[in-house]
Write an enzyme that holds these catalytic residues in place. Structure first.
Site, PDB file in Angstrom:
ATOM      1  N   PRO A 118       0.981  -1.204   0.137  1.00 52.22           N
ATOM      2  CA  PRO A 118      -0.136   0.106   0.636  1.00 52.22           C
ATOM      3  C   PRO A 118       0.586   1.459  -0.186  1.00 52.22           C
ATOM      4  O   PRO A 118       1.646   1.034   0.749  1.00 52.22           O
ATOM      5  CB  PRO A 118      -0.994  -0.503   1.402  1.00 52.22           C
ATOM      6  CG  PRO A 118      -0.613  -1.705   2.131  1.00 52.22           C
ATOM      7  CD  PRO A 118       1.229  -1.754   1.289  1.00 52.22           C
ATOM      8  N   HIS A 119       0.359   1.913  -0.911  1.00 48.69           N
ATOM      9  CA  HIS A 119       1.040   3.630  -1.255  1.00 48.69           C
ATOM     10  C   HIS A 119       0.671   4.950  -1.301  1.00 48.69           C
ATOM     11  O   HIS A 119      -0.764   3.820  -2.321  1.00 48.69           O
ATOM     12  CB  HIS A 119       2.199   3.334  -1.816  1.00 48.69           C
ATOM     13  CG  HIS A 119       2.094   3.083  -2.926  1.00 48.69           C
ATOM     14  ND1 HIS A 119       2.106   1.977  -3.070  1.00 48.69           N
ATOM     15  CD2 HIS A 119       2.664   4.070  -3.941  1.00 48.69           C
ATOM     16  CE1 HIS A 119       1.785   1.790  -4.505  1.00 48.69           C
ATOM     17  NE2 HIS A 119       2.132   3.153  -5.124  1.00 48.69           N
ATOM     18  N   ALA A 120       0.275   6.072  -1.120  1.00 55.11           N
ATOM     19  CA  ALA A 120      -0.331   6.675  -2.047  1.00 55.11           C
ATOM     20  C   ALA A 120       0.750   7.985  -2.751  1.00 55.11           C
ATOM     21  O   ALA A 120       1.641   8.399  -2.114  1.00 55.11           O
ATOM     22  CB  ALA A 120      -1.739   7.200  -1.157  1.00 55.11           C
TER      23      ALA A 120
END
Lengths: 145, 479
Positions: A64-66
């Site tokens: 997960p990342h953004a």
């Protein structure tokens, strides 16, 4: 590099109730150290809602990342290992959640490079999936660094 | 950047309104065109096997009715729904169309072309509304039941709505025609006939009004013009000829086949889809119909019975001695007039058709602007796509995580295989350089990528690491 970043950022959990929960649990070390704030966690979850589980970068492993829209204070990485895999959308089973928080789009490249070397080797990935302690994981990483 | 020519700028920014109007027309075309094949299949079937066909066959002919009632409208509705909301839209469109089909007693082409996209829109709006609100694990249930319930409602609405609509349309057409017949100026009848035909009200007017009138007249005069007012194959022939010469792409290539089935087989339905995709061409049909009626009236010609199907052969077979000149000229004049008017319409329409490509180029120029690229570099070098791959770009939403992971892994693989001279980098989707030879993106982000890079080779992957498609790419690059 990677091994240093992961020190005291590895979490083990028997099971979580949902993939959102998994992302939250995996983010805890970075939250506690003030590397990221709650808005980044929200963004990561939102991203999956919006674009689907593309953060599941290979079978069993989610990253997960953004985009950093103020939620990342310092580049960091954390690692969650689940005894019982959790289901991401589209029925993707995930046992390893690696939260990536990147301050900008370049500073974390060597981290990713190490991570990639780690996951590209089938047997190391297998060992990661069966590791029981942070020490074990860190040692594995040191092998490829 | 300074040398960027204002000319290209203007031509690319001004057509936005025209492009939007065009998009509406293109929408109809795109809904009809993929299904022309089914129309042709049905046309052949009908021309051959109906009782008045070439080789009548009751068993095989039994497919004619269900095909035009169910198959063709459903296909239109499915395509229309799909264009709006993908597979989910297609399902909704089909469900909605079913209400229309069963609720009416004429084939529901136009209705299907409305309800299809409408169904798509409905499910799209709903999906947007509940986006992010579905508890994990319930996606499948909610996705299926949302279509199920909304589709059920749409079916009910379209079923109960269509009956009265058709009935009032019938009434309107009937009274309009009666009023026009009363004026005695028969060419005016085309104003009602041609649109009514395309809407499948032709049986109502032919068998309900014109044939009774015609039979009455035949008893007294031995022939009647009323048999020809709606069944003249000339206007349809002219229209299809115009498409043959001035149509675009598929419509151009399929029109000649449609001519055979329409003109010689008498299956007028074959030209309907062409009118439906360019509604303005109804003007050509009306003009053709009018001039045909005027010609036949001028010569005092007529037929002895209702030509069914309305093919040129049926026409000639039913022409009494002394009427041949009038009838043949009536068909020819109608053909020529409809051909000329339709050709003009198609010609005028051509400009916007070019704009379809223009719209694409607007997209492209936007993409280029957003990344601050020089427009002058836009000369597409499609040339080195298969052979000399030099730039592979991995893309994702943030441009820092999964794409970076994919790119770095892919670089390592290339190194391992000793493949040099290829630049592998990662970007946000909208920042992907224009000169990338190959764009690699996760399948969930494919649609978004396609919007900006329609003309690029895009590889969509499931996993950023170890995806079989990436292995294939490596092998391709090796060879």
């Amino acid at each position: 590099m990677l091994s240093k970043h992961l020190e005291s950022n590895v979490v083990f959990s028997k099971r979580v109730s949902s993939w959102e929960e998994a992302i939250k649990v995996a983010s805890e070390p970075l939250l506690n150290k003030d590397f990221i704030n709650q808005s980044y966690v929200r963004d990561m979850i939102e991203n999956v809602h919006k674009y689907g589980p593309y953060i599941v970068i290979m079978p069993g492993v989610a990253m997960p990342h953004a985009r950093n829209e103020g939620g990342v204070i310092k580049t960091g990485i954390s690692f969650l290992k689940l005894d019982t895999p959790v289901l991401f959308p589209e029925e993707k089973e995930v046992g390893i959640v690696i939260v990536l928080a990147a301050e900008d789009s370049s500073g974390h490249m060597d981290l990713l490079s190490d991570l990639s070397s780690l996951l590209i080797e089938e047997d190391i990935k297998y060992k990661l999936e069966n590791a029981q302690s942070e020490e074990e994981i860190i040692n594995l990483i040191k092998m490829v660094e | 950047m300074l040398t960027e020519t204002p000319v290209t700028q203007n031509s690319k920014s001004s057509p936005s309104i025209r492009a939007r109007i065009q998009a509406g027309g293109g929408f109809l075309t795109n809904m009809v065109l993929p299904n022309i094949g089914a129309f042709i299949a049905w046309g052949i079937l009908t021309a051959l096997f109906i009782p008045t066909g070439w080789i009548p066959n009751e068993t095989l002919g039994s497919m004619v009715g269900p095909s035009i009632t169910y198959l063709l409208p459903l296909l239109l509705a499915i395509t229309g729904g799909k264009m709006v909301a993908g597979q989910r839209g297609a399902v909704m469109g089909a469900i909605g169309a079913m209400g229309l089909i069963v609720g009416s007693d004429i084939p529901m082409f136009l209705g299907a072309m409305i309800i299809g996209p409408l169904g798509g829109l409905l499910i799209k709006k709903f999906d947007r509304l509940i986006e992010n609100k579905i508890p994990a694990g319930f996606e499948m249930v909610i996705n299926n039941f949302s279509i199920g319930i909304l589709g059920f409602l749409l079916m009910l609405v379209s079923f109960s709505f269509i009956g009265p609509v058709i009935e009032s349309a019938n009434q309107f057409v009937t009274s309009a025609i009666e009023a026009l017949v009363a004026t005695g100026f028969l060419p005016l009848l085309s104003l009602i006939n041609e649109p009514a035909k395309v809407l499948f009200l032709n049986n109502v007017i032919d068998q309900g009004i014109y044939y009774p009138l015609g039979m009455q007249q035949t008893l007294e005069a031995g022939k009647s013009i009323y048999f020809t007012v709606a069944s003249n194959p000339g206007p349809g022939l002219g229209l299809l000829l115009a498409f043959t010469f001035f149509g675009k792409k598929v419509s151009r290539r399929t029109a000649p086949g449609a001519i055979i089935i329409h003109f010689f087989g008498g299956i007028h339905e074959l030209y309907f889809p062409y009118v439906l995709m360019k509604p303005l061409t109804i003007l050509g049909m009306i003009a053709g119909g009018m001039s045909g009626i005027a010609t036949i009236q001028l010569f005092g010609a007529g037929l002895v019975a209702g030509p069914s199907p309305g093919s040129i052969f049926a026409y000639l077979a039913l022409t009494p001695n002394g009427s041949f000149t009038g009838i043949i000229l009536g068909v020819i004049v109608a053909t020529i007039v409809s051909f000329i008017v339709t050709s003009i319409i198609l010609k005028l329409d051509k400009k916007p058709e070019v704009e379809e490509e223009l719209t694409n180029s607007i997209e492209k120029s936007k993409a280029m602007k957003s990344e601050g690229k020089n427009i002058l570099n836009s000369s597409e070098d499609v040339s080195n796509q298969s052979s000399g791959v030099e730039k592979i770009s991995f893309a994702c939403d943030a441009g820092a995580g999964s794409s970076a992971m994919g790119a770095t892994t892919f670089r390592k693989k290339l190194q391992k295989e000793n493949i040099n001279g290829i630049e592998v980098k990662h970007y946000r989707i909208e920042d992907v350089p224009k000169d990338s030879d190959i764009i690699v993106v996760h399948k969930n982000l494919l649609d978004r990528t396609k919007m900006s890079f329609a003309d690029k080779k895009i590889i969509s992957i499931e996993n950023y690491i170890g995806d079989p498609k990436l292995e294939d790419l490596i092998n391709e690059l090796k060879g």
